[in-house]
Motif scaffolding. Structure first.
Motif, PDB file in Angstrom:
ATOM      1  N   HIS A 167       0.823  -1.210   0.000  1.00  0.00           N
ATOM      2  CA  HIS A 167       0.000   0.000   0.000  1.00  0.00           C
ATOM      3  C   HIS A 167       0.857   1.259   0.000  1.00  0.00           C
ATOM      4  O   HIS A 167       1.761   1.414   0.817  1.00  0.00           O
ATOM      5  N   ARG A 168       0.535   2.167  -0.930  1.00  0.00           N
ATOM      6  CA  ARG A 168       1.174   3.472  -0.986  1.00  0.00           C
ATOM      7  C   ARG A 168       0.069   4.517  -1.099  1.00  0.00           C
ATOM      8  O   ARG A 168      -0.627   4.574  -2.120  1.00  0.00           O
ATOM      9  N   PRO A 169      -0.126   5.334  -0.086  1.00  0.00           N
ATOM     10  CA  PRO A 169      -1.226   6.303  -0.127  1.00  0.00           C
ATOM     11  C   PRO A 169      -0.966   7.408  -1.139  1.00  0.00           C
ATOM     12  O   PRO A 169       0.170   7.658  -1.534  1.00  0.00           O
ATOM     13  N   ALA A 170      -2.039   8.072  -1.545  1.00  0.00           N
ATOM     14  CA  ALA A 170      -1.905   9.243  -2.405  1.00  0.00           C
ATOM     15  C   ALA A 170      -1.070  10.305  -1.691  1.00  0.00           C
ATOM     16  O   ALA A 170      -1.182  10.490  -0.473  1.00  0.00           O
ATOM     17  N   ALA A 171      -0.237  11.018  -2.436  1.00  0.00           N
ATOM     18  CA  ALA A 171       0.692  11.971  -1.832  1.00  0.00           C
ATOM     19  C   ALA A 171      -0.019  13.075  -1.061  1.00  0.00           C
ATOM     20  O   ALA A 171       0.489  13.557  -0.036  1.00  0.00           O
ATOM     21  N   ALA A 213       2.291   1.135   6.779  1.00  0.00           N
ATOM     22  CA  ALA A 213       2.622   2.342   7.539  1.00  0.00           C
ATOM     23  C   ALA A 213       1.500   3.354   7.495  1.00  0.00           C
ATOM     24  O   ALA A 213       1.291   4.112   8.447  1.00  0.00           O
ATOM     25  N   ALA A 214       0.758   3.380   6.388  1.00  0.00           N
ATOM     26  CA  ALA A 214      -0.291   4.379   6.197  1.00  0.00           C
ATOM     27  C   ALA A 214      -1.587   3.694   5.790  1.00  0.00           C
ATOM     28  O   ALA A 214      -1.632   2.505   5.520  1.00  0.00           O
ATOM     29  N   GLY A 215      -2.641   4.495   5.749  1.00  0.00           N
ATOM     30  CA  GLY A 215      -3.948   3.979   5.356  1.00  0.00           C
ATOM     31  C   GLY A 215      -5.082   4.591   6.144  1.00  0.00           C
ATOM     32  O   GLY A 215      -6.227   4.602   5.709  1.00  0.00           O
ATOM     33  N   GLY A 216      -4.789   5.083   7.360  1.00  0.00           N
ATOM     34  CA  GLY A 216      -5.832   5.648   8.194  1.00  0.00           C
ATOM     35  C   GLY A 216      -6.822   4.587   8.636  1.00  0.00           C
ATOM     36  O   GLY A 216      -6.516   3.390   8.672  1.00  0.00           O
ATOM     37  N   HIS A 217      -8.030   5.023   8.983  1.00  0.00           N
ATOM     38  CA  HIS A 217      -9.084   4.096   9.405  1.00  0.00           C
ATOM     39  C   HIS A 217     -10.099   3.941   8.281  1.00  0.00           C
ATOM     40  O   HIS A 217     -10.742   4.909   7.878  1.00  0.00           O
ATOM     41  N   PHE A 272      -1.474  12.960   3.442  1.00  0.00           N
ATOM     42  CA  PHE A 272      -0.161  12.791   4.054  1.00  0.00           C
ATOM     43  C   PHE A 272      -0.197  12.432   5.532  1.00  0.00           C
ATOM     44  O   PHE A 272       0.855  12.360   6.169  1.00  0.00           O
ATOM     45  N   ASN A 273      -1.402  12.201   6.102  1.00  0.00           N
ATOM     46  CA  ASN A 273      -1.435  11.692   7.476  1.00  0.00           C
ATOM     47  C   ASN A 273      -2.679  10.837   7.677  1.00  0.00           C
ATOM     48  O   ASN A 273      -3.557  10.759   6.814  1.00  0.00           O
ATOM     49  N   GLY A 274      -2.739  10.178   8.822  1.00  0.00           N
ATOM     50  CA  GLY A 274      -3.809   9.232   9.072  1.00  0.00           C
ATOM     51  C   GLY A 274      -5.189   9.854   9.123  1.00  0.00           C
ATOM     52  O   GLY A 274      -6.183   9.201   8.767  1.00  0.00           O
TER      53      GLY A 274
END
Length: 327
Positions: free
Chosen positions: A9-13, A295-299, A16-18
């Motif tokens: 998983h790589r979030p959209a730039a 590392a990223a993804g949020g809820h 940038f935070n959860g």
């Protein structure tokens, strides 16, 4: 061992935070392509749940994905519709079920749903097998729905039908007591207020629907989940206290018993989840329970581009369901 060491998983730039990864998909995403067909499933206790079907083309498919939504959610939430679309595109029929009182009208009984109630999920699965004749069933769930799914698979693994082949769940509070306090932190007040507003509305609606059966005195004074659950969720569902409810309902204690290949994806920056919701030791010792911690993804986020674009949770679930060897 199924403790996965990395994530694709790589979030959209711009997310940038959860918090952004949580809020933007839930507020800006639209999935208009999904068209549901509704069915009402009558339950043994006289209540009902509403089932929303999205069928693959060409139909019927032999494989069914059952989607369980989050707390105070429903089948119309973007993350549910997105998963239904992804399953359809992979050749699966999709069934998004609405918990008691979440399908657009009040349920009939004083009780509603809770995060440890696996009986209704079991009834939905039984209906899919015995009435709809699906030979293969795949379970997916988000947050509260993920907790119900994991508990269902682990609390009585010998009773899980052989038609249930795999499961993939996302953003799951496997430790409910710790999670109920974690979401009360000042950083999470925007989420907490939204949940409590919805829950209060449900109580008012239920009191009007069932006159004289529910005491609303002090409802507005409840300021966190432990208070609300101690006052309403626990007694309405047969628990002595909020802590007793959390102890019974938390899926973490059942993970080691799971005997169906099952993937849990919890982002490390999920604002809802405390450290106890990353059960690494259990995954490392299991042959069936897979844990992935991007590392990223949020809820319930996992957007990888624009809000209307692709989502890691969806392609990850489909990949896990269709691989010869899951992982």
């Amino acid at each position: 061992m199924p403790l996965l060491s990395s994530s694709a998983h790589r979030p959209a730039a711009f997310l940038f935070n959860g918090h952004l990864q949580t809020i933007v998909p839930s507020t800006l995403r639209r999935v208009p392509e999904v068209r549901y067909q509704r069915e009402r499933l009558e339950l043994p206790d006289g209540d009902f749940v509403d089932l929303d079907w999205s069928l693959a083309d060409p139909a019927p498919a032999r494989q069914l994905g059952i989607i369980s939504h989050g707390l105070e959610g429903d089948s119309g939430r973007p993350y549910v519709r997105g998963m239904a679309r992804a399953l359809n595109q992979a050749g699966f029929d999709a069934l998004a079920w609405n918990y008691r009182g979440c399908g657009g009208e009040p349920n009939r009984l004083l009780r509603a749903y809770h995060l440890g109630d696996t009986g209704d999920l079991a009834a939905v699965i039984k209906h899919a097998i015995e009435v709809k004749n699906y030979p293969e069933i795949y379970l997916t769930g988000f947050s509260a729905g993920g907790n119900v799914t994991l508990k269902y698979l682990g609390e009585a693994p010998e009773k899980v039908p052989p038609q249930v082949r795999r499961a993939a769940v996302f953003s799951v509070p496997t430790d409910l007591k710790a999670s109920s306090h974690h979401i009360g932190r000042w950083q999470n007040q925007v989420y907490l207020r939204r949940f409590l507003a919805s829950l209060r509305n449900k109580m008012r609606e239920k009191a009007a629907h069932l006159p004289g059966q529910l005491d609303l005195v002090g409802l507005e004074a409840l300021r966190d989940f432990p208070q609300f659950d101690d006052r309403y969720t626990a007694p309405l569902h047969g628990f002595a206290s909020a802590d007793a409810y959390y102890e019974h309902a938390a899926s973490g204690q059942y993970l080691a018993a799971i005997r169906v290949p099952t993937l849990l994806v919890n982002a490390l920056n999920d604002p809802f989840l405390p450290p106890s919701c990353y059960p690494r030791t259990t995954a490392a010792a299991s042959n069936f329970f897979f844990l992935e911690t991007p590392a990223a993804g949020g809820h319930v986020g996992f957007a990888e581009g624009a809000p209307s674009g692709s989502y890691y949770s969806e392609r990850r679930a489909v990949d896990f369901f269709t691989r010869v060897v899951p992982g």
